[in-house]
Scaffold this motif. Structure first.
Motif, PDB file in Angstrom:
ATOM      1  N   PRO A 111       0.713  -1.354   0.138  1.00 36.25           N
ATOM      2  CA  PRO A 111      -0.124   0.077  -0.004  1.00 36.25           C
ATOM      3  C   PRO A 111       1.014   1.209   0.136  1.00 36.25           C
ATOM      4  O   PRO A 111       1.910   1.246   0.616  1.00 36.25           O
ATOM      5  CB  PRO A 111      -0.870  -0.103   1.147  1.00 36.25           C
ATOM      6  CG  PRO A 111      -0.758  -1.365   1.762  1.00 36.25           C
ATOM      7  CD  PRO A 111       0.651  -1.999   1.274  1.00 36.25           C
ATOM      8  N   VAL A 115      -2.058   5.958   2.297  1.00 46.13           N
ATOM      9  CA  VAL A 115      -3.254   4.873   2.064  1.00 46.13           C
ATOM     10  C   VAL A 115      -3.605   4.745   3.899  1.00 46.13           C
ATOM     11  O   VAL A 115      -2.461   4.379   4.616  1.00 46.13           O
ATOM     12  CB  VAL A 115      -3.025   3.666   1.742  1.00 46.13           C
ATOM     13  CG1 VAL A 115      -4.230   2.761   2.170  1.00 46.13           C
ATOM     14  CG2 VAL A 115      -3.181   3.683   0.173  1.00 46.13           C
ATOM     15  N   ASN A 124     -12.508   2.654   6.376  1.00 53.07           N
ATOM     16  CA  ASN A 124     -11.917   3.654   5.118  1.00 53.07           C
ATOM     17  C   ASN A 124     -12.344   5.133   5.512  1.00 53.07           C
ATOM     18  O   ASN A 124     -13.148   5.129   6.199  1.00 53.07           O
ATOM     19  CB  ASN A 124     -13.137   3.058   3.898  1.00 53.07           C
ATOM     20  CG  ASN A 124     -12.965   1.991   3.584  1.00 53.07           C
ATOM     21  OD1 ASN A 124     -11.667   1.283   3.509  1.00 53.07           O
ATOM     22  ND2 ASN A 124     -13.802   1.155   2.962  1.00 53.07           N
ATOM     23  N   LEU A 322     -11.750   6.676   0.411  1.00 52.10           N
ATOM     24  CA  LEU A 322     -10.090   6.356   0.358  1.00 52.10           C
ATOM     25  C   LEU A 322     -10.171   4.798   1.116  1.00 52.10           C
ATOM     26  O   LEU A 322     -10.193   4.824   2.471  1.00 52.10           O
ATOM     27  CB  LEU A 322      -9.467   7.394   0.965  1.00 52.10           C
ATOM     28  CG  LEU A 322      -7.779   6.950   0.901  1.00 52.10           C
ATOM     29  CD1 LEU A 322      -7.290   6.377  -0.531  1.00 52.10           C
ATOM     30  CD2 LEU A 322      -7.118   7.962   1.639  1.00 52.10           C
ATOM     31  N   CYS A 324      -9.019   1.698   2.911  1.00 51.29           N
ATOM     32  CA  CYS A 324      -7.972   1.613   3.847  1.00 51.29           C
ATOM     33  C   CYS A 324      -7.184   0.496   3.515  1.00 51.29           C
ATOM     34  O   CYS A 324      -7.688  -0.455   2.618  1.00 51.29           O
ATOM     35  CB  CYS A 324      -8.348   1.364   5.245  1.00 51.29           C
ATOM     36  SG  CYS A 324      -9.292  -0.241   5.472  1.00 51.29           S
ATOM     37  N   THR A 325      -6.070   0.063   4.053  1.00 50.36           N
ATOM     38  CA  THR A 325      -5.137  -1.042   3.748  1.00 50.36           C
ATOM     39  C   THR A 325      -5.912  -2.478   3.676  1.00 50.36           C
ATOM     40  O   THR A 325      -5.689  -3.183   2.608  1.00 50.36           O
ATOM     41  CB  THR A 325      -3.941  -1.214   4.557  1.00 50.36           C
ATOM     42  OG1 THR A 325      -4.372  -1.037   5.831  1.00 50.36           O
ATOM     43  CG2 THR A 325      -3.027   0.121   4.352  1.00 50.36           C
ATOM     44  N   LYS A 334      -3.206   1.984  -4.155  1.00 52.42           N
ATOM     45  CA  LYS A 334      -3.922   3.065  -3.683  1.00 52.42           C
ATOM     46  C   LYS A 334      -5.256   2.726  -4.424  1.00 52.42           C
ATOM     47  O   LYS A 334      -5.491   2.722  -5.480  1.00 52.42           O
ATOM     48  CB  LYS A 334      -3.399   4.244  -3.795  1.00 52.42           C
ATOM     49  CG  LYS A 334      -4.433   5.346  -3.108  1.00 52.42           C
ATOM     50  CD  LYS A 334      -3.433   6.624  -3.054  1.00 52.42           C
ATOM     51  CE  LYS A 334      -4.284   7.723  -2.421  1.00 52.42           C
ATOM     52  NZ  LYS A 334      -3.592   9.116  -2.247  1.00 52.42           N
ATOM     53  N   TYR A 336      -9.484   4.558  -4.549  1.00 50.95           N
ATOM     54  CA  TYR A 336     -10.854   5.272  -4.227  1.00 50.95           C
ATOM     55  C   TYR A 336     -12.061   4.268  -4.685  1.00 50.95           C
ATOM     56  O   TYR A 336     -12.118   3.727  -5.785  1.00 50.95           O
ATOM     57  CB  TYR A 336     -10.901   6.547  -5.030  1.00 50.95           C
ATOM     58  CG  TYR A 336      -9.860   7.505  -4.516  1.00 50.95           C
ATOM     59  CD1 TYR A 336     -10.019   8.152  -3.186  1.00 50.95           C
ATOM     60  CD2 TYR A 336      -8.795   7.761  -5.313  1.00 50.95           C
ATOM     61  CE1 TYR A 336      -8.940   8.971  -2.748  1.00 50.95           C
ATOM     62  CE2 TYR A 336      -7.674   8.666  -4.957  1.00 50.95           C
ATOM     63  CZ  TYR A 336      -7.733   9.315  -3.750  1.00 50.95           C
ATOM     64  OH  TYR A 336      -6.879  10.009  -3.370  1.00 50.95           O
ATOM     65  N   SER A 355      -8.262   2.497  -9.203  1.00 53.57           N
ATOM     66  CA  SER A 355      -7.067   2.292  -8.394  1.00 53.57           C
ATOM     67  C   SER A 355      -5.782   2.598  -9.143  1.00 53.57           C
ATOM     68  O   SER A 355      -5.522   2.512 -10.506  1.00 53.57           O
ATOM     69  CB  SER A 355      -7.314   0.710  -8.561  1.00 53.57           C
ATOM     70  OG  SER A 355      -8.479   0.103  -7.792  1.00 53.57           O
TER      71      SER A 355
END
Length: 423
Positions: A111, A115, A124, A322, A324-325, A334, A336, A355
RNA sequence: GGAGAGAUGGCUGAGCGGUCGAAAGCGCUCCCCUGCUAAGGGAGUAUACCCUUUAACAGGGUAUCGAGGGUUCGAAUCCCUCUCUCUCCGCCA
Protein backbone atom coordinates in the motif's frame (compact mmCIF):
# COMPACT_ATOMS: atom_id res chain seq x y z
CA UNK A 1 3.93 -8.97 -8.75
CA UNK A 2 6.57 -7.01 -6.91
CA UNK A 3 10.16 -6.59 -8.06
CA UNK A 4 12.31 -9.28 -6.42
CA UNK A 5 15.08 -6.74 -6.11
CA UNK A 6 12.75 -4.49 -4.19
CA UNK A 7 11.79 -7.31 -1.84
CA UNK A 8 15.45 -8.19 -1.31
CA UNK A 9 16.15 -4.65 -0.19
CA UNK A 10 12.87 -3.84 1.58
CA UNK A 11 11.64 -7.05 3.15
CA UNK A 12 10.41 -5.24 6.23
CA UNK A 13 8.28 -2.79 4.25
CA UNK A 14 6.79 -5.64 2.25
CA UNK A 15 5.93 -7.54 5.42
CA UNK A 16 4.41 -4.47 7.01
CA UNK A 17 2.30 -3.89 3.92
CA UNK A 18 1.09 -7.47 4.04
CA UNK A 19 0.24 -7.16 7.70
CA UNK A 20 -1.71 -3.98 7.04
CA UNK A 21 -3.59 -5.63 4.23
CA UNK A 22 -4.59 -8.42 6.58
CA UNK A 23 -2.56 -11.10 4.84
CA UNK A 24 -1.85 -14.17 6.88
CA UNK A 25 1.18 -15.77 5.29
CA UNK A 26 3.76 -13.13 5.98
CA UNK A 27 6.38 -15.87 6.36
CA UNK A 28 6.17 -16.24 2.60
CA UNK A 29 8.51 -13.28 2.27
CA UNK A 30 11.30 -15.04 4.10
CA UNK A 31 10.60 -18.24 2.25
CA UNK A 32 10.77 -16.34 -1.00
CA UNK A 33 14.08 -14.73 -0.09
CA UNK A 34 15.51 -18.09 0.90
CA UNK A 35 14.36 -19.71 -2.32
CA UNK A 36 15.68 -16.76 -4.27
CA UNK A 37 19.12 -17.15 -2.68
CA UNK A 38 19.19 -20.86 -3.47
CA UNK A 39 18.07 -20.21 -7.01
CA UNK A 40 20.72 -17.58 -7.63
CA UNK A 41 23.58 -19.68 -6.36
CA UNK A 42 22.41 -22.53 -8.54
CA UNK A 43 22.14 -20.22 -11.53
CA UNK A 44 25.73 -19.29 -11.06
CA UNK A 45 26.86 -22.90 -10.83
CA UNK A 46 24.82 -23.97 -13.85
CA UNK A 47 26.01 -21.07 -15.96
CA UNK A 48 29.62 -21.98 -15.22
CA UNK A 49 29.09 -25.53 -16.35
CA UNK A 50 27.26 -24.40 -19.43
CA UNK A 51 30.11 -22.07 -20.19
CA UNK A 52 32.59 -24.93 -19.98
CA UNK A 53 30.38 -27.12 -22.13
CA UNK A 54 29.97 -24.40 -24.75
CA UNK A 55 33.71 -23.76 -24.85
CA UNK A 56 34.48 -27.45 -25.33
CA UNK A 57 31.85 -27.82 -28.01
CA UNK A 58 33.51 -25.05 -29.96
CA UNK A 59 36.90 -26.73 -29.61
CA UNK A 60 35.43 -29.94 -30.91
CA UNK A 61 33.98 -28.10 -33.85
CA UNK A 62 37.39 -26.65 -34.69
CA UNK A 63 39.19 -29.98 -34.31
CA UNK A 64 36.61 -31.69 -36.50
CA UNK A 65 37.09 -29.00 -39.08
CA UNK A 66 40.83 -29.73 -39.08
CA UNK A 67 40.20 -33.45 -39.33
CA UNK A 68 41.67 -34.20 -35.88
CA UNK A 69 39.03 -36.72 -34.98
CA UNK A 70 40.88 -38.53 -32.24
CA UNK A 71 41.61 -35.39 -30.25
CA UNK A 72 38.01 -34.39 -30.61
CA UNK A 73 36.86 -37.77 -29.38
CA UNK A 74 38.76 -37.29 -26.13
CA UNK A 75 36.99 -34.06 -25.39
CA UNK A 76 33.65 -35.53 -26.32
CA UNK A 77 34.05 -38.18 -23.67
CA UNK A 78 34.71 -35.53 -21.07
CA UNK A 79 31.85 -33.29 -22.07
CA UNK A 80 29.27 -36.03 -22.19
CA UNK A 81 29.70 -36.29 -18.43
CA UNK A 82 29.32 -32.55 -18.13
CA UNK A 83 26.10 -32.81 -19.96
CA UNK A 84 24.58 -35.10 -17.36
CA UNK A 85 25.62 -32.80 -14.55
CA UNK A 86 24.03 -29.86 -16.31
CA UNK A 87 20.84 -31.77 -16.84
CA UNK A 88 20.55 -32.59 -13.14
CA UNK A 89 21.24 -29.03 -12.13
CA UNK A 90 18.74 -27.71 -14.63
CA UNK A 91 16.03 -29.81 -13.11
CA UNK A 92 16.71 -28.38 -9.67
CA UNK A 93 16.99 -24.96 -11.19
CA UNK A 94 13.57 -25.21 -12.79
CA UNK A 95 12.00 -26.44 -9.59
CA UNK A 96 13.47 -23.59 -7.60
CA UNK A 97 12.51 -21.04 -10.21
CA UNK A 98 8.97 -22.32 -10.24
CA UNK A 99 8.75 -22.20 -6.47
CA UNK A 100 10.23 -18.72 -6.41
CA UNK A 101 7.82 -17.40 -9.03
CA UNK A 102 4.89 -19.03 -7.31
CA UNK A 103 5.77 -17.34 -4.03
CA UNK A 104 6.38 -14.06 -5.78
CA UNK A 105 2.93 -14.15 -7.36
CA UNK A 106 1.38 -14.59 -3.95
CA UNK A 107 2.90 -11.52 -2.39
CA UNK A 108 0.48 -8.59 -2.62
CA UNK A 109 1.22 -5.06 -3.69
CA UNK A 110 2.48 -2.73 -0.98
CA UNK A 111 0.00 0.00 0.00
CA UNK A 112 1.09 3.56 -0.69
CA UNK A 113 2.10 5.64 2.32
CA UNK A 114 -0.93 7.89 1.87
CA UNK A 115 -3.31 4.98 2.41
CA UNK A 116 -4.93 4.83 5.86
CA UNK A 117 -4.08 1.70 7.83
CA UNK A 118 -7.18 -0.27 8.75
CA UNK A 119 -8.78 -3.65 8.73
CA UNK A 120 -12.36 -3.45 7.48
CA UNK A 121 -14.59 -1.23 5.41
CA UNK A 122 -15.36 0.73 8.59
CA UNK A 123 -11.79 2.01 8.49
CA UNK A 124 -12.16 3.54 5.04
CA UNK A 125 -11.81 7.28 4.98
CA UNK A 126 -14.62 9.42 3.61
CA UNK A 127 -12.57 11.48 1.21
CA UNK A 128 -15.36 13.61 -0.17
CA UNK A 129 -19.15 13.95 -0.19
CA UNK A 130 -21.03 15.67 -3.00
CA UNK A 131 -24.68 16.66 -3.19
CA UNK A 132 -27.38 16.16 -0.65
CA UNK A 133 -28.29 12.54 0.10
CA UNK A 134 -32.10 12.73 0.23
CA UNK A 135 -33.41 11.16 3.40
CA UNK A 136 -37.13 11.75 2.74
CA UNK A 137 -38.73 8.35 2.74
CA UNK A 138 -41.46 8.53 0.11
CA UNK A 139 -39.18 7.27 -2.64
CA UNK A 140 -39.55 3.62 -3.59
CA UNK A 141 -36.64 1.29 -4.17
CA UNK A 142 -35.87 0.76 -7.83
CA UNK A 143 -37.00 -2.87 -7.90
CA UNK A 144 -40.54 -1.85 -7.03
CA UNK A 145 -40.53 0.86 -9.66
CA UNK A 146 -39.07 -1.28 -12.39
CA UNK A 147 -41.23 -4.31 -11.76
CA UNK A 148 -44.42 -2.26 -11.50
CA UNK A 149 -43.71 -0.93 -14.97
CA UNK A 150 -42.47 -4.24 -16.32
CA UNK A 151 -39.13 -2.67 -17.20
CA UNK A 152 -36.87 -5.18 -15.56
CA UNK A 153 -37.72 -8.87 -15.54
CA UNK A 154 -35.82 -10.76 -12.88
CA UNK A 155 -38.08 -13.83 -12.95
CA UNK A 156 -37.69 -14.53 -16.63
CA UNK A 157 -33.97 -13.90 -16.24
CA UNK A 158 -33.88 -16.64 -13.63
CA UNK A 159 -35.84 -18.95 -15.90
CA UNK A 160 -33.64 -18.37 -18.91
CA UNK A 161 -30.25 -18.26 -17.20
CA UNK A 162 -30.33 -17.98 -13.44
CA UNK A 163 -30.56 -15.50 -10.59
CA UNK A 164 -28.60 -12.34 -11.26
CA UNK A 165 -29.19 -12.31 -15.02
CA UNK A 166 -32.15 -9.96 -15.53
CA UNK A 167 -33.78 -8.79 -18.73
CA UNK A 168 -34.12 -5.05 -19.31
CA UNK A 169 -37.04 -3.85 -21.35
CA UNK A 170 -38.13 -0.72 -23.18
CA UNK A 171 -37.17 2.48 -21.39
CA UNK A 172 -34.60 0.84 -19.10
CA UNK A 173 -32.90 -0.88 -21.99
CA UNK A 174 -32.78 2.45 -23.75
CA UNK A 175 -31.58 4.20 -20.61
CA UNK A 176 -28.66 1.80 -20.34
CA UNK A 177 -27.79 2.37 -23.97
CA UNK A 178 -27.94 6.12 -23.35
CA UNK A 179 -25.65 5.83 -20.35
CA UNK A 180 -23.13 3.80 -22.31
CA UNK A 181 -23.11 6.36 -25.10
CA UNK A 182 -22.86 9.24 -22.70
CA UNK A 183 -20.00 7.65 -20.76
CA UNK A 184 -18.01 6.72 -23.84
CA UNK A 185 -18.54 10.05 -25.58
CA UNK A 186 -17.46 11.94 -22.52
CA UNK A 187 -14.37 9.78 -22.09
CA UNK A 188 -13.26 10.21 -25.68
CA UNK A 189 -13.71 13.97 -25.29
CA UNK A 190 -11.33 13.68 -22.35
CA UNK A 191 -8.57 11.97 -24.28
CA UNK A 192 -9.49 8.32 -23.89
CA UNK A 193 -9.31 6.06 -26.93
CA UNK A 194 -12.40 3.96 -27.40
CA UNK A 195 -11.62 0.26 -27.58
CA UNK A 196 -13.83 -2.78 -28.00
CA UNK A 197 -12.37 -5.83 -26.35
CA UNK A 198 -12.94 -9.60 -26.34
CA UNK A 199 -15.38 -10.84 -23.72
CA UNK A 200 -13.35 -13.97 -23.03
CA UNK A 201 -9.74 -14.12 -21.94
CA UNK A 202 -7.12 -16.82 -21.61
CA UNK A 203 -5.18 -17.81 -18.55
CA UNK A 204 -2.15 -15.64 -19.26
CA UNK A 205 -4.31 -12.56 -19.37
CA UNK A 206 -6.03 -13.47 -16.13
CA UNK A 207 -2.65 -13.83 -14.54
CA UNK A 208 -1.43 -10.58 -16.03
CA UNK A 209 -3.95 -8.41 -14.23
CA UNK A 210 -3.92 -10.53 -11.07
CA UNK A 211 -7.23 -12.41 -11.22
CA UNK A 212 -5.10 -15.54 -10.99
CA UNK A 213 -4.03 -16.79 -8.50
CA UNK A 214 -5.78 -14.47 -6.06
CA UNK A 215 -9.33 -14.16 -7.34
CA UNK A 216 -9.98 -16.95 -9.77
CA UNK A 217 -13.20 -17.96 -8.04
CA UNK A 218 -14.79 -14.72 -9.13
CA UNK A 219 -14.73 -15.69 -12.79
CA UNK A 220 -16.94 -17.89 -14.94
CA UNK A 221 -14.92 -20.58 -16.68
CA UNK A 222 -15.35 -22.09 -20.11
CA UNK A 223 -13.44 -25.31 -19.53
CA UNK A 224 -13.62 -26.84 -22.97
CA UNK A 225 -11.80 -23.92 -24.53
CA UNK A 226 -9.77 -22.94 -21.45
CA UNK A 227 -11.17 -19.44 -21.33
CA UNK A 228 -12.66 -17.17 -18.71
CA UNK A 229 -15.57 -14.76 -19.11
CA UNK A 230 -14.21 -11.32 -18.30
CA UNK A 231 -15.07 -10.01 -14.81
CA UNK A 232 -14.22 -6.51 -16.05
CA UNK A 233 -12.87 -4.88 -19.22
CA UNK A 234 -9.76 -4.12 -17.20
CA UNK A 235 -8.47 -7.60 -17.99
CA UNK A 236 -8.51 -7.63 -21.81
CA UNK A 237 -7.72 -3.93 -22.12
CA UNK A 238 -4.74 -3.86 -19.77
CA UNK A 239 -3.43 -7.04 -21.40
CA UNK A 240 -3.73 -5.39 -24.81
CA UNK A 241 -0.12 -4.23 -24.57
CA UNK A 242 1.19 -7.26 -22.68
CA UNK A 243 4.81 -8.14 -23.56
CA UNK A 244 5.33 -4.84 -25.33
CA UNK A 245 7.83 -2.03 -25.02
CA UNK A 246 6.04 1.27 -25.49
CA UNK A 247 7.62 4.31 -27.10
CA UNK A 248 7.62 7.01 -24.40
CA UNK A 249 6.22 9.49 -26.94
CA UNK A 250 3.01 7.48 -26.85
CA UNK A 251 2.56 7.87 -23.10
CA UNK A 252 0.28 8.22 -21.33
CA UNK A 253 -2.11 5.71 -22.89
CA UNK A 254 -5.79 6.07 -22.03
CA UNK A 255 -8.49 3.60 -23.06
CA UNK A 256 -12.23 3.53 -22.53
CA UNK A 257 -14.08 0.29 -23.05
CA UNK A 258 -17.67 -0.74 -22.72
CA UNK A 259 -18.22 -4.43 -21.98
CA UNK A 260 -20.54 -6.69 -20.09
CA UNK A 261 -18.92 -8.13 -16.98
CA UNK A 262 -19.50 -11.54 -15.45
CA UNK A 263 -18.89 -12.33 -11.82
CA UNK A 264 -19.83 -15.40 -9.85
CA UNK A 265 -20.27 -13.42 -6.62
CA UNK A 266 -20.22 -16.56 -4.52
CA UNK A 267 -21.32 -15.97 -0.97
CA UNK A 268 -23.40 -12.84 -1.54
CA UNK A 269 -26.86 -12.72 -0.02
CA UNK A 270 -29.70 -10.62 1.39
CA UNK A 271 -30.18 -6.95 0.67
CA UNK A 272 -26.85 -6.82 -1.11
CA UNK A 273 -28.25 -8.79 -4.03
CA UNK A 274 -31.73 -7.28 -4.12
CA UNK A 275 -32.75 -5.78 -7.45
CA UNK A 276 -29.84 -4.35 -9.38
CA UNK A 277 -27.54 -4.15 -6.39
CA UNK A 278 -25.44 -7.15 -7.32
CA UNK A 279 -25.71 -9.14 -10.53
CA UNK A 280 -23.82 -11.94 -12.19
CA UNK A 281 -23.86 -10.06 -15.46
CA UNK A 282 -23.76 -6.30 -15.71
CA UNK A 283 -22.60 -3.59 -18.08
CA UNK A 284 -19.71 -1.33 -17.33
CA UNK A 285 -17.70 1.38 -19.00
CA UNK A 286 -14.11 1.01 -17.89
CA UNK A 287 -11.20 3.41 -18.02
CA UNK A 288 -7.64 2.11 -18.25
CA UNK A 289 -4.44 4.12 -18.03
CA UNK A 290 -0.86 3.12 -18.75
CA UNK A 291 1.49 5.81 -17.55
CA UNK A 292 5.01 6.85 -16.67
CA UNK A 293 5.84 5.79 -13.09
CA UNK A 294 6.45 9.35 -11.93
CA UNK A 295 2.94 10.46 -12.86
CA UNK A 296 0.96 7.48 -11.60
CA UNK A 297 -0.38 8.99 -8.40
CA UNK A 298 -1.33 12.25 -10.12
CA UNK A 299 -3.07 10.15 -12.76
CA UNK A 300 -5.04 8.42 -10.03
CA UNK A 301 -6.36 11.77 -8.81
CA UNK A 302 -7.42 12.87 -12.29
CA UNK A 303 -9.02 9.49 -12.86
CA UNK A 304 -11.01 9.85 -9.64
CA UNK A 305 -12.00 13.41 -10.47
CA UNK A 306 -13.13 12.33 -13.91
CA UNK A 307 -15.31 9.52 -12.53
CA UNK A 308 -16.75 11.93 -9.97
CA UNK A 309 -17.63 14.41 -12.69
CA UNK A 310 -19.89 11.81 -14.30
CA UNK A 311 -22.00 11.51 -11.18
CA UNK A 312 -22.04 15.28 -10.80
CA UNK A 313 -23.31 15.75 -14.34
CA UNK A 314 -25.97 13.14 -13.67
CA UNK A 315 -26.75 15.15 -10.54
CA UNK A 316 -26.55 12.09 -8.33
CA UNK A 317 -25.24 12.64 -4.78
CA UNK A 318 -22.23 10.50 -4.00
CA UNK A 319 -19.32 10.10 -1.68
CA UNK A 320 -15.74 9.09 -2.35
CA UNK A 321 -13.96 6.71 -0.04
CA UNK A 322 -10.22 6.33 0.29
CA UNK A 323 -9.91 2.64 0.91
CA UNK A 324 -7.92 1.52 3.91
CA UNK A 325 -5.13 -1.04 3.67
CA UNK A 326 -7.33 -3.92 4.80
CA UNK A 327 -10.15 -3.29 2.35
CA UNK A 328 -8.36 -2.59 -0.88
CA UNK A 329 -7.29 -5.87 -2.32
CA UNK A 330 -4.29 -7.76 -3.48
CA UNK A 331 -3.10 -5.83 -6.50
CA UNK A 332 -3.70 -2.19 -5.60
CA UNK A 333 -1.33 0.26 -4.03
CA UNK A 334 -4.06 2.89 -3.62
CA UNK A 335 -7.76 2.85 -4.34
CA UNK A 336 -10.79 5.12 -4.20
CA UNK A 337 -14.37 3.90 -4.29
CA UNK A 338 -17.21 6.11 -5.50
CA UNK A 339 -20.56 5.39 -3.93
CA UNK A 340 -23.80 6.82 -5.25
CA UNK A 341 -26.67 7.57 -2.89
CA UNK A 342 -29.68 5.32 -3.30
CA UNK A 343 -32.60 7.27 -1.82
CA UNK A 344 -35.06 4.39 -2.22
CA UNK A 345 -32.86 2.10 -0.18
CA UNK A 346 -31.31 4.77 2.01
CA UNK A 347 -27.83 3.43 1.43
CA UNK A 348 -24.68 3.97 -0.58
CA UNK A 349 -23.96 1.84 -3.65
CA UNK A 350 -20.49 1.42 -5.12
CA UNK A 351 -20.44 2.49 -8.76
CA UNK A 352 -16.77 3.03 -9.38
CA UNK A 353 -13.47 1.88 -8.09
CA UNK A 354 -10.36 3.80 -9.15
CA UNK A 355 -7.05 2.11 -8.50
CA UNK A 356 -3.37 2.62 -8.99
CA UNK A 357 -1.54 -0.66 -9.36
CA UNK A 358 1.89 0.86 -9.72
CA UNK A 359 4.14 -1.59 -11.55
CA UNK A 360 2.39 -4.59 -9.99
CA UNK A 361 0.27 -5.61 -12.97
CA UNK A 362 2.69 -4.32 -15.59
CA UNK A 363 5.55 -6.42 -14.24
CA UNK A 364 3.47 -9.55 -14.46
CA UNK A 365 2.69 -8.84 -18.06
CA UNK A 366 6.07 -7.41 -19.01
CA UNK A 367 4.51 -4.12 -20.05
CA UNK A 368 7.38 -1.72 -20.41
CA UNK A 369 8.53 1.57 -21.90
CA UNK A 370 11.90 2.89 -22.92
CA UNK A 371 13.16 5.60 -20.58
CA UNK A 372 15.31 8.67 -21.25
CA UNK A 373 18.52 6.59 -21.07
CA UNK A 374 17.21 4.08 -23.57
CA UNK A 375 16.68 1.42 -20.89
CA UNK A 376 13.47 -0.50 -20.50
CA UNK A 377 11.37 0.14 -17.43
CA UNK A 378 8.09 -1.22 -16.16
CA UNK A 379 5.09 1.01 -16.79
CA UNK A 380 2.45 1.79 -14.22
CA UNK A 381 -1.19 0.87 -14.75
CA UNK A 382 -4.42 2.29 -13.37
CA UNK A 383 -8.06 1.73 -13.94
CA UNK A 384 -11.41 2.98 -12.84
CA UNK A 385 -15.04 2.42 -13.66
CA UNK A 386 -16.65 5.20 -15.55
CA UNK A 387 -19.17 3.88 -14.51
CA UNK A 388 -20.84 0.56 -13.65
CA UNK A 389 -24.35 0.67 -15.10
CA UNK A 390 -26.89 -1.17 -12.95
CA UNK A 391 -26.38 0.75 -9.74
CA UNK A 392 -26.36 4.03 -11.61
CA UNK A 393 -29.65 2.96 -13.18
CA UNK A 394 -30.96 2.10 -9.73
CA UNK A 395 -29.94 5.50 -8.38
CA UNK A 396 -31.46 7.31 -11.34
CA UNK A 397 -34.77 5.46 -11.03
CA UNK A 398 -34.97 6.26 -7.36
CA UNK A 399 -33.63 9.80 -7.34
CA UNK A 400 -35.49 10.97 -10.44
CA UNK A 401 -38.93 9.61 -9.49
CA UNK A 402 -41.50 12.38 -9.28
CA UNK A 403 -44.38 12.77 -6.87
CA UNK A 404 -46.81 11.88 -9.69
CA UNK A 405 -45.08 8.51 -10.12
CA UNK A 406 -43.26 9.34 -13.34
CA UNK A 407 -39.50 9.23 -13.66
CA UNK A 408 -37.52 12.08 -15.20
CA UNK A 409 -34.52 11.61 -17.43
CA UNK A 410 -31.29 13.29 -16.27
CA UNK A 411 -30.57 16.31 -18.43
CA UNK A 412 -27.28 15.01 -19.83
CA UNK A 413 -29.02 11.85 -21.02
CA UNK A 414 -31.97 13.55 -22.69
CA UNK A 415 -30.21 13.96 -26.05
CA UNK A 416 -29.63 10.20 -26.10
CA UNK A 417 -33.18 9.38 -24.98
CA UNK A 418 -35.11 11.89 -27.12
CA UNK A 419 -37.25 12.35 -24.07
CA UNK A 420 -37.48 14.04 -20.70
CA UNK A 421 -39.42 11.25 -19.07
CA UNK A 422 -38.98 7.52 -18.89
CA UNK A 423 -41.75 5.52 -20.51
C1' G B 1 -14.34 -28.87 -39.72
C1' G B 2 -10.82 -30.81 -44.16
C1' A B 3 -6.09 -30.04 -47.20
C1' G B 4 -1.55 -27.45 -47.74
C1' A B 5 2.30 -23.58 -46.61
C1' G B 6 4.72 -20.90 -43.02
C1' A B 7 6.52 -18.47 -38.04
C1' U B 8 14.20 -15.61 -37.72
C1' G B 9 16.25 -8.96 -34.55
C1' G B 10 12.13 -2.22 -35.23
C1' C B 11 10.91 -3.86 -40.57
C1' U B 12 12.28 -6.79 -45.24
C1' G B 13 14.91 -11.18 -45.60
C1' A B 14 19.34 -15.03 -45.78
C1' G B 15 20.90 -19.20 -43.13
C1' C B 16 18.85 -25.83 -43.26
C1' G B 17 24.10 -29.66 -37.76
C1' G B 18 29.96 -26.64 -35.55
C1' U B 19 33.67 -20.64 -36.08
C1' C B 20 25.50 -18.00 -35.83
C1' G B 21 22.76 -13.70 -31.26
C1' A B 22 22.48 -14.72 -36.20
C1' A B 23 24.48 -12.24 -43.50
C1' A B 24 22.48 -8.34 -46.37
C1' G B 25 19.20 -4.27 -47.06
C1' C B 26 15.93 -0.63 -44.87
C1' G B 27 15.01 2.27 -40.61
C1' C B 28 17.13 4.68 -36.27
C1' U B 29 21.43 7.02 -33.25
C1' C B 30 26.29 9.19 -33.09
C1' C B 31 30.73 10.87 -35.64
C1' C B 32 33.50 12.54 -40.09
C1' C B 33 33.50 14.83 -44.84
C1' U B 34 30.94 18.13 -47.85
C1' G B 35 27.86 22.14 -48.22
C1' C B 36 22.52 24.70 -49.09
C1' U B 37 17.17 21.80 -48.75
C1' A B 38 21.06 16.14 -51.81
C1' A B 39 25.13 12.73 -51.69
C1' G B 40 29.44 10.01 -49.48
C1' G B 41 32.45 7.50 -45.43
C1' G B 42 32.78 5.27 -40.42
C1' A B 43 30.81 3.33 -35.78
C1' G B 44 26.72 1.68 -33.14
C1' U B 45 21.69 -0.25 -32.94
C1' A B 46 17.25 -7.05 -29.21
C1' U B 47 15.46 -8.84 -24.46
C1' A B 48 15.83 -11.22 -19.76
C1' C B 49 18.61 -13.18 -15.85
C1' C B 50 23.27 -14.20 -12.88
C1' C B 51 28.19 -12.48 -11.25
C1' U B 52 31.87 -8.48 -10.61
C1' U B 53 31.78 -3.36 -10.20
C1' U B 54 29.89 1.73 -10.23
C1' A B 55 27.31 7.73 -8.36
C1' A B 56 26.29 6.55 -13.33
C1' C B 57 28.74 3.94 -17.08
C1' A B 58 31.28 -0.60 -17.92
C1' G B 59 32.94 -5.79 -17.96
C1' G B 60 32.25 -11.29 -17.73
C1' G B 61 28.71 -15.30 -18.17
C1' U B 62 23.99 -17.75 -19.40
C1' A B 63 19.43 -18.14 -22.02
C1' U B 64 16.27 -16.74 -26.05
C1' C B 65 15.63 -17.45 -34.05
C1' G B 66 6.58 -18.70 -32.30
C1' A B 67 6.08 -22.01 -27.32
C1' G B 68 7.38 -26.57 -24.90
C1' G B 69 9.95 -31.22 -25.08
C1' G B 70 13.61 -34.68 -27.59
C1' U B 71 18.19 -36.34 -30.51
C1' U B 72 23.58 -34.61 -30.35
C1' C B 73 29.88 -33.21 -27.50
C1' G B 74 27.31 -29.16 -30.37
C1' A B 75 20.57 -27.17 -33.07
C1' A B 76 17.81 -21.18 -35.97
C1' U B 77 19.06 -25.71 -38.70
C1' C B 78 16.96 -32.81 -37.41
C1' C B 79 12.46 -35.26 -34.59
C1' C B 80 7.75 -34.82 -31.54
C1' U B 81 3.68 -31.88 -29.33
C1' C B 82 1.18 -27.31 -29.06
C1' U B 83 -0.05 -22.18 -30.50
C1' C B 84 -0.61 -18.66 -34.16
C1' U B 85 -0.59 -16.74 -39.36
C1' C B 86 -1.52 -17.38 -44.63
C1' U B 87 -3.85 -20.08 -49.06
C1' C B 88 -7.75 -23.38 -50.91
C1' C B 89 -12.41 -26.15 -49.73
C1' G B 90 -16.68 -26.51 -46.44
C1' C B 91 -19.86 -23.80 -42.99
C1' C B 92 -21.64 -19.26 -41.19
C1' A B 93 -23.53 -13.47 -38.82
Amino acid sequence: MLDVNYIRGHADLVKEGMKNKGEKNIDQVDELLKTDRQWRSLVQKTDELRNESNTKAKEIGQLMGQGKKEEAQEIIEHTSKLKEQIKDLEEDLNNLKEKRDELLLRIPNVPHESVPVGQTEDDNEVFKTWGDPATDDWRKPHWDLAEEQGWIDFDRGSKVTGAGFPFYLGPIAKLQRALINYFINKATENGYTEIQAPYFINEDSARGTGQIPDKEDMMYVIPRDELFAIPTAEVPVTNFHRDEIIDPDNLPIYYVAYTPCWRREAGSYGKDVRGLNRLHQFDKVELVKMVHPDTAFDELETLREYAESLLEELDLPYRTLLMCTGDMGFTQSKKYDLEVWSPGQQRWLEVSSCSNFGSFQARRMQLRYRNENGNTEILHTLNGSGLALPRVVAAILEAYQQEDGSIAVPEVLQPFMDSQKLG
